[in-house]
Design an enzyme around this catalytic site. Sequence first.
Site, PDB file in Angstrom:
ATOM      1  N   CYS A  14       0.787  -1.234   0.000  1.00 42.79           N
ATOM      2  CA  CYS A  14       0.000   0.000   0.000  1.00 42.79           C
ATOM      3  C   CYS A  14       0.819   1.285   0.000  1.00 42.79           C
ATOM      4  O   CYS A  14       0.248   2.380  -0.012  1.00 42.79           O
ATOM      5  CB  CYS A  14      -0.952  -0.001   1.190  1.00 42.79           C
ATOM      6  SG  CYS A  14      -1.999  -1.472   1.223  1.00 42.79           S
TER       7      CYS A  14
ATOM      8  N   PHE B 253       2.094  -3.241   4.415  1.00 44.27           N
ATOM      9  CA  PHE B 253       2.523  -4.486   5.046  1.00 44.27           C
ATOM     10  C   PHE B 253       4.045  -4.475   5.233  1.00 44.27           C
ATOM     11  O   PHE B 253       4.786  -3.898   4.451  1.00 44.27           O
ATOM     12  CB  PHE B 253       2.142  -5.683   4.181  1.00 44.27           C
ATOM     13  CG  PHE B 253       0.677  -6.044   4.237  1.00 44.27           C
ATOM     14  CD1 PHE B 253      -0.189  -5.462   5.150  1.00 44.27           C
ATOM     15  CD2 PHE B 253       0.155  -6.984   3.370  1.00 44.27           C
ATOM     16  CE1 PHE B 253      -1.534  -5.805   5.210  1.00 44.27           C
ATOM     17  CE2 PHE B 253      -1.189  -7.349   3.409  1.00 44.27           C
ATOM     18  CZ  PHE B 253      -2.030  -6.755   4.333  1.00 44.27           C
TER      19      PHE B 253
ATOM     20  N   GLU C 105      -1.710   5.210  13.850  1.00 45.25           N
ATOM     21  CA  GLU C 105      -1.478   6.449  13.110  1.00 45.25           C
ATOM     22  C   GLU C 105      -1.848   7.667  13.947  1.00 45.25           C
ATOM     23  O   GLU C 105      -1.149   8.690  13.913  1.00 45.25           O
ATOM     24  CB  GLU C 105      -2.257   6.446  11.802  1.00 45.25           C
ATOM     25  CG  GLU C 105      -1.936   7.639  10.923  1.00 45.25           C
ATOM     26  CD  GLU C 105      -2.574   7.576   9.550  1.00 45.25           C
ATOM     27  OE1 GLU C 105      -2.176   8.369   8.672  1.00 45.25           O
ATOM     28  OE2 GLU C 105      -3.473   6.727   9.335  1.00 45.25           O
TER      29      GLU C 105
ATOM     30  N   HIS D 109      -3.517   7.841   6.359  1.00 41.54           N
ATOM     31  CA  HIS D 109      -3.674   6.525   5.749  1.00 41.54           C
ATOM     32  C   HIS D 109      -5.067   6.000   6.097  1.00 41.54           C
ATOM     33  O   HIS D 109      -5.776   5.499   5.227  1.00 41.54           O
ATOM     34  CB  HIS D 109      -2.585   5.582   6.258  1.00 41.54           C
ATOM     35  CG  HIS D 109      -2.538   4.263   5.568  1.00 41.54           C
ATOM     36  ND1 HIS D 109      -2.533   4.142   4.195  1.00 41.54           N
ATOM     37  CD2 HIS D 109      -2.490   2.987   6.050  1.00 41.54           C
ATOM     38  CE1 HIS D 109      -2.488   2.862   3.857  1.00 41.54           C
ATOM     39  NE2 HIS D 109      -2.468   2.148   4.970  1.00 41.54           N
TER      40      HIS D 109
ATOM     41  N   LYS E 112     -10.516   7.619   2.355  1.00 41.30           N
ATOM     42  CA  LYS E 112     -10.801   6.266   1.853  1.00 41.30           C
ATOM     43  C   LYS E 112     -12.288   5.916   1.807  1.00 41.30           C
ATOM     44  O   LYS E 112     -12.681   5.071   0.995  1.00 41.30           O
ATOM     45  CB  LYS E 112     -10.000   5.237   2.651  1.00 41.30           C
ATOM     46  CG  LYS E 112      -8.515   5.251   2.271  1.00 41.30           C
ATOM     47  CD  LYS E 112      -7.704   4.192   3.004  1.00 41.30           C
ATOM     48  CE  LYS E 112      -6.282   4.113   2.441  1.00 41.30           C
ATOM     49  NZ  LYS E 112      -5.490   5.338   2.628  1.00 41.30           N
TER      50      LYS E 112
ATOM     51  N   HIS F 147      -9.855   1.750  -0.281  1.00 45.25           N
ATOM     52  CA  HIS F 147      -8.404   1.630  -0.160  1.00 45.25           C
ATOM     53  C   HIS F 147      -7.914   1.043  -1.479  1.00 45.25           C
ATOM     54  O   HIS F 147      -8.144  -0.133  -1.774  1.00 45.25           O
ATOM     55  CB  HIS F 147      -8.044   0.733   1.010  1.00 45.25           C
ATOM     56  CG  HIS F 147      -6.575   0.673   1.316  1.00 45.25           C
ATOM     57  ND1 HIS F 147      -5.612   1.200   0.474  1.00 45.25           N
ATOM     58  CD2 HIS F 147      -5.895   0.137   2.364  1.00 45.25           C
ATOM     59  CE1 HIS F 147      -4.419   0.996   1.002  1.00 45.25           C
ATOM     60  NE2 HIS F 147      -4.561   0.361   2.151  1.00 45.25           N
TER      61      HIS F 147
END
Length: 397
Positions: A164, A383, A302, A291, A319, A324
């Site tokens: 991502c 990830f 976050e 994010h 998002k 996403h």
Amino acid sequence: MTISKQYPIYIQACGFHSALGKSQQEIHKRLLDNKSPDMVVVDNVLNDGCSTVVGKVNDALPELPKHLKHFNSRNNRLALSALTQIHDDVIRAIETYGNERVAVIIGTSTSGISDGESALDTLFKSGSFPAEYHYSKQELGNPAEFVSEYFSLEGPCYAISTACSSSGRVFLSAKRMLKANLVDAVIVGGVDSLCKLTLNGFRCLDALSTTHCNPFSKNRDGINIGEAAAFMLLSREETDSKVALLGAGDSSDAHHISAPHPEGIGAIEAMGKALNDAQLDASDIGYINAHGTATPLNDAMESKAISRVFDHVPVSSTKPLTGHTLGAASAVEAAISWHILTYNLQLPIQINDGEHDDLPIQLIEEHQYLAPKKAILSNSFAFGGNNISLIFGYANE
């Protein structure tokens, strides 16, 4: 607020197509209305029979030129729908610098997997793959090769796939390439299309919501996946708007294969590096596009990381309007940042169910504008703890 006067990286043009739409008017309206009708419920993609919400591109996609039919995939057609928006700017760059001085760096995580799924289905039903199918369409470098061949470029061309954060890292790579004077312009961006592989993969991780996602809500239970393409043309040539990539910072905390570090160590490092790269203070940031995936772990991490670097900066995750978009997420949110800066749009309100969790950040709950001389920071965390933070704003004269 300054950046290096020797190497400002200006955004020459931006092309963008997602569940927010593709025209300027459509994108701006949906951002203002806080809703996208292309965030839709689907019930035929998950192996366990559950429904989920996806950000789907419903507009007809352009056909590839005949001489590029070997690149034909939904992913590349989606890419082309955004590339056509910056086509004339790219041609001008080629005419100015030469096709060997224009580079292509693209982020993706799914590439042509959706076409591979369809081809495999045909194999099971008929005993052979479709005649037009070739596995090269699934290769991660395929979108970058398509973009390069579409414009007949001879400059550097490659793809980055770090889940991502993929299309965020392309900005960092492009900045380095331009500063090293290896090229004069770079086409950057990301593209990912919906496919069952990723939808079911996130479902197996218990990270996929079955309803509309709820970033920073106490009821958040997972992501909505979307598809999108977003591309920009970067160069050192000054633009009338002076909108520029001010800074980029990355990190890799490698805490866990899929879970973020609970204290946000990597996120803090990436944001700090971006500020240092831009030669900015935390007080120079007027909005953070988070994010904000709406998973319990990411939003908690976050929020903690932002609060340790910034003090009372408006925050929201967009998002819920796009889904996403995985490998395209950074480029999508960079495009949203570009629209805000270029057209002086109101900052996106945080869309969720209204039951905000007790998190140490200042969520945007009513429309407001970016304060004068302030910049935008956009986060993408992937990830394996692969993190990227980008800063966009106006380059000083």
